[in-house]
Design a protein around this motif. Structure first.
Motif, PDB file in Angstrom:
ATOM      1  N   GLY A  30      53.736  51.915  61.658  1.00 45.62           N
ATOM      2  CA  GLY A  30      52.825  52.799  62.369  1.00 45.62           C
ATOM      3  C   GLY A  30      53.357  54.222  62.478  1.00 45.62           C
ATOM      4  O   GLY A  30      54.399  54.563  61.920  1.00 45.62           O
ATOM      5  N   PRO A  31      52.646  55.065  63.227  1.00 46.89           N
ATOM      6  CA  PRO A  31      53.026  56.479  63.311  1.00 46.89           C
ATOM      7  C   PRO A  31      54.317  56.727  64.080  1.00 46.89           C
ATOM      8  O   PRO A  31      54.862  57.823  64.037  1.00 46.89           O
ATOM      9  N   ASP A  32      54.819  55.716  64.798  1.00 45.76           N
ATOM     10  CA  ASP A  32      56.036  55.899  65.592  1.00 45.76           C
ATOM     11  C   ASP A  32      57.267  55.333  64.906  1.00 45.76           C
ATOM     12  O   ASP A  32      58.253  54.977  65.562  1.00 45.76           O
ATOM     13  N   ALA A  33      57.257  55.247  63.582  1.00 50.46           N
ATOM     14  CA  ALA A  33      58.370  54.640  62.852  1.00 50.46           C
ATOM     15  C   ALA A  33      59.687  55.367  63.109  1.00 50.46           C
ATOM     16  O   ALA A  33      60.744  54.741  63.211  1.00 50.46           O
ATOM     17  N   VAL A  34      59.654  56.693  63.237  1.00 52.50           N
ATOM     18  CA  VAL A  34      60.884  57.455  63.469  1.00 52.50           C
ATOM     19  C   VAL A  34      61.489  57.058  64.813  1.00 52.50           C
ATOM     20  O   VAL A  34      62.701  56.847  64.942  1.00 52.50           O
ATOM     21  N   THR A  35      60.652  56.929  65.835  1.00 55.55           N
ATOM     22  CA  THR A  35      61.127  56.536  67.160  1.00 55.55           C
ATOM     23  C   THR A  35      61.699  55.125  67.136  1.00 55.55           C
ATOM     24  O   THR A  35      62.755  54.855  67.720  1.00 55.55           O
ATOM     25  N   VAL A  36      61.005  54.222  66.429  1.00 52.60           N
ATOM     26  CA  VAL A  36      61.490  52.843  66.322  1.00 52.60           C
ATOM     27  C   VAL A  36      62.846  52.820  65.616  1.00 52.60           C
ATOM     28  O   VAL A  36      63.778  52.135  66.043  1.00 52.60           O
TER      29      VAL A  36
ATOM     30  N   GLY B 297      54.562  58.322  58.981  1.00 58.87           N
ATOM     31  CA  GLY B 297      54.178  59.463  59.804  1.00 58.87           C
ATOM     32  C   GLY B 297      52.679  59.448  60.037  1.00 58.87           C
ATOM     33  O   GLY B 297      51.909  58.881  59.258  1.00 58.87           O
ATOM     34  N   TRP B 298      52.248  60.060  61.120  1.00 59.82           N
ATOM     35  CA  TRP B 298      50.816  59.986  61.431  1.00 59.82           C
ATOM     36  C   TRP B 298      49.962  60.608  60.327  1.00 59.82           C
ATOM     37  O   TRP B 298      48.931  60.048  59.943  1.00 59.82           O
TER      38      TRP B 298
ATOM     39  N   GLU C 194      45.999  66.570  64.480  1.00 60.95           N
ATOM     40  CA  GLU C 194      45.552  65.213  64.162  1.00 60.95           C
ATOM     41  C   GLU C 194      44.032  65.114  64.167  1.00 60.95           C
ATOM     42  O   GLU C 194      43.422  64.536  63.261  1.00 60.95           O
TER      43      GLU C 194
END
Length: 202
Positions: free
Chosen positions: A157-163, A119-120, A66
């Motif tokens: 945001g970058p945490d879309a998969v977790t959400v 994704g980030w 990153e």
């Protein structure tokens, strides 16, 4: 990596697809999956940095992907008056075309209404060259489906998969009307188990 999720009105029909392993260049770069010419070998964060390094770019050492990708973007698009790093800029511009070509495959195959980039790495890159990605996607795709699709950055945001993963049990709960799952009825024990229980010493 580079992946995609197909979302349909019927959530149970949605699925993940190995978009990053579509071939975008015959006899191209070796991908970490073992094949040659995969989209991920050109558009993944790891491969982006590798291509920058191979072309003589100054990839910062001892940093995570990153941080290194942020340095690459800063080199290609400096905020001050300094000149842009031509190597970083060329690699990023080529990547925008590869991403656009990869999106055109999704457009031709699935004819989606909307494509969201997340994704980030996708968000970090997309803020800089989303217009170029859109332009290449439209130029490579069939005209009719390309006219009906929008390509945007995701808003989770970058945490879309977790959400998204956290929403799955909630979706299941609401699909049952907010009720707990019915208990699974106990089935009778098989005959062999009953026979063994009867023979066991007391």
């Amino acid at each position: 990596g580079v992946g995609a999720s197909l979302v349909t009105p019927d959530a149970e029909q949605g699925r993940a697809v190995e978009w990053g392993h579509l071939t975008v260049r015959v006899r191209g770069r070796r991908c970490r999956c073992g094949a040659s010419g995969c989209l991920e070998a050109y558009a993944g964060a790891e491969s982006l940095l590798a291509r920058w390094r191979e072309e003589g770019g100054r990839v910062p050492g001892g940093t995570d992907e990153e941080t290194a990708l942020s340095a690459m973007l800063a080199a290609a698009y400096p905020s001050g008056g300094e000149a842009a790093d031509p190597v970083a800029l060329a690699v990023l511009e080529e990547t925008a075309e590869y991403l656009g070509a990869g999106l055109s495959d999704l457009i031709n195959l699935f004819q989606p209404e909307r494509i969201l980039i997340g994704g980030w790495a996708g968000l970090r890159l997309g803020t800089r060259f989303l217009p170029a990605v859109r332009r290449h996607a439209v130029s490579y795709a069939l005209r009719h489906p390309a006219q009906k699709v929008t390509v945007e950055l995701g808003r989770l945001g970058p945490d879309a998969v977790t959400v998204g993963a956290a929403i799955l049990p909630l979706a299941d709960f609401f699909a049952r009307g907010g009720r707990r799952p019915d208990p699974v009825p106990a089935s009778p024990a098989p005959a062999w188990r009953t026979a063994l229980a009867e023979r066991a010493p007391r």
